[in-house]
Enzyme design. Sequence first.
Site, PDB file in Angstrom:
ATOM      1  N   ASP A   1      -1.779  11.137  -1.895  1.00 44.84           N
ATOM      2  CA  ASP A   1      -2.324  10.090  -2.772  1.00 44.84           C
ATOM      3  C   ASP A   1      -2.777  10.659  -4.100  1.00 44.84           C
ATOM      4  O   ASP A   1      -2.778   9.963  -5.116  1.00 44.84           O
ATOM      5  CB  ASP A   1      -3.491   9.390  -2.066  1.00 44.84           C
TER       6      ASP A   1
ATOM      7  N   ARG B   1       0.870  -1.180   0.000  1.00 47.09           N
ATOM      8  CA  ARG B   1       0.000   0.000   0.000  1.00 47.09           C
ATOM      9  C   ARG B   1       0.907   1.230   0.000  1.00 47.09           C
ATOM     10  O   ARG B   1       2.109   1.124   0.066  1.00 47.09           O
ATOM     11  CB  ARG B   1      -0.970   0.000   1.177  1.00 47.09           C
TER      12      ARG B   1
HETATM   13  C1  RUB Z   1      -1.297   5.636   2.278  1.00 48.83           C
HETATM   14  C2  RUB Z   1      -1.320   7.125   2.354  1.00 48.83           C
HETATM   15  C3  RUB Z   1       0.000   7.775   2.229  1.00 48.83           C
HETATM   16  C4  RUB Z   1       0.108   8.153   0.790  1.00 48.83           C
HETATM   17  C5  RUB Z   1       1.413   8.822   0.573  1.00 48.83           C
HETATM   18  O1  RUB Z   1      -2.617   5.152   2.283  1.00 48.83           O
HETATM   19  O2  RUB Z   1      -2.332   7.786   2.410  1.00 48.83           O
HETATM   20  O3  RUB Z   1       0.065   8.954   3.027  1.00 48.83           O
HETATM   21  O4  RUB Z   1      -0.068   6.998   0.013  1.00 48.83           O
HETATM   22  O5  RUB Z   1       2.327   7.947   0.079  1.00 48.83           O
HETATM   23  P1  RUB Z   1      -2.778   3.540   2.200  1.00 48.83           P
HETATM   24  P2  RUB Z   1       3.500   8.582  -0.836  1.00 48.83           P
HETATM   25  O6  RUB Z   1      -1.912   2.960   3.275  1.00 48.83           O
HETATM   26  O7  RUB Z   1      -4.265   3.328   2.429  1.00 48.83           O
HETATM   27  O8  RUB Z   1      -2.343   3.142   0.808  1.00 48.83           O
HETATM   28  O9  RUB Z   1       3.259  10.077  -0.841  1.00 48.83           O
HETATM   29  O10 RUB Z   1       4.749   8.205  -0.113  1.00 48.83           O
HETATM   30  O11 RUB Z   1       3.355   7.971  -2.167  1.00 48.83           O
END
Ligand code: RUB
Length: 352
Positions: free
Chosen positions: A244, A60
Amino acid sequence: MNRLLKLTQQWKADNLLMPIWVEENHLCMIDQRKLPHKTEILEITQVDQLAKGIKDMAIRGSGAIGIAGVYGMLLASRISGGKKEDVILAGKKLKSTRPTAVNLSKTVDNLSKFAESCSEDRFYEEFMEKACDVLEEQLNFEKELGRYGAEIINDGDSILTHCHSGALAGSGFGGRALSVIRTAFLEGKNIHVYCCETRPYLQGARITAYELEKFGIPHTLITDGMSGYLMRIGKINKVVVGSDRVASNGDLINKVGTYMHALAAKENGIPFYTATSSHTIDFSLERGMDIDVEYRPEYEVTHLDGKLITTENTRALYPAFDVTPNEMINGIISEEGIIRAPYLTQLLRLKK
Ligand code: RUB
């Protein structure tokens, strides 16, 4: 040995904390549901297996599921002996697993478009080259945004982060938020991180704390509801979170709870930053509130480690993400530098 195996060897030699990687004839993926107490490696030999792993959050984090899309399409190419239609079908399956983070859908769409343009007879080789380019690019994004982001981290800062936006949510250096924090730390800045546990999956307690410990970065675990008070008594003076999806006007879609931290930061005059990269910007999305927020099963809220933590009849609700209005964001850290308002025009620097 093909280019991807060579790259993987190099990334392992560089001690990258990769969420997913390729071995001779299969994929390997750390099961993030088992961290921090168990590092269980799943062997992936089928696309459906990978799709289930993304949907069930064995892997994730927006960056990590984006590169999982690349690896899944490569796996389909290998299984099918380089059949274009199988690779494109695999992309569709992987895209359908989680709707909110844009990296997965954007990466799959770009690779599918490229696949269509490949010649039939050299598809396998051409697609492999493109996939390697994408994987290298996304790792470089992390290092670049980390360098730019470290400019806003000062000696003595106490930084709040939420969820897990780190190496295991990205390409192995530090994802987005932890790339900024790790780079500042490596520059010798004296910092402290307050990481929110991030109920109910506990990305912060289980994965962010695990990574900060690995990186040797001083940190303190807090519950999600503590951030406002700790800001008010001066324990926290900066917020850096991942992303995200970023709408074209700069609205931020991130793990649920991010908006509450932004409200508390605004109320206490504390700078709030998000770390992102060009493949996380959704230029087709006008406003963050127009987004399709993923709702996950109630069970994930009513149970902890499989144990019911409420009454049998109590219902639960689990919007997995929320939306922070762009006017609450002091800067959007990217591989092209720190983007400031007005985001509608300034974000166009990331349109590639
Ligand atoms: C993960 C989440 C993270 C973002 C950022 O949600 O919200 O803050 O994905 O990740 P989940 P990045 O665990 O439900 O996937 O900015 O490092 O890509």
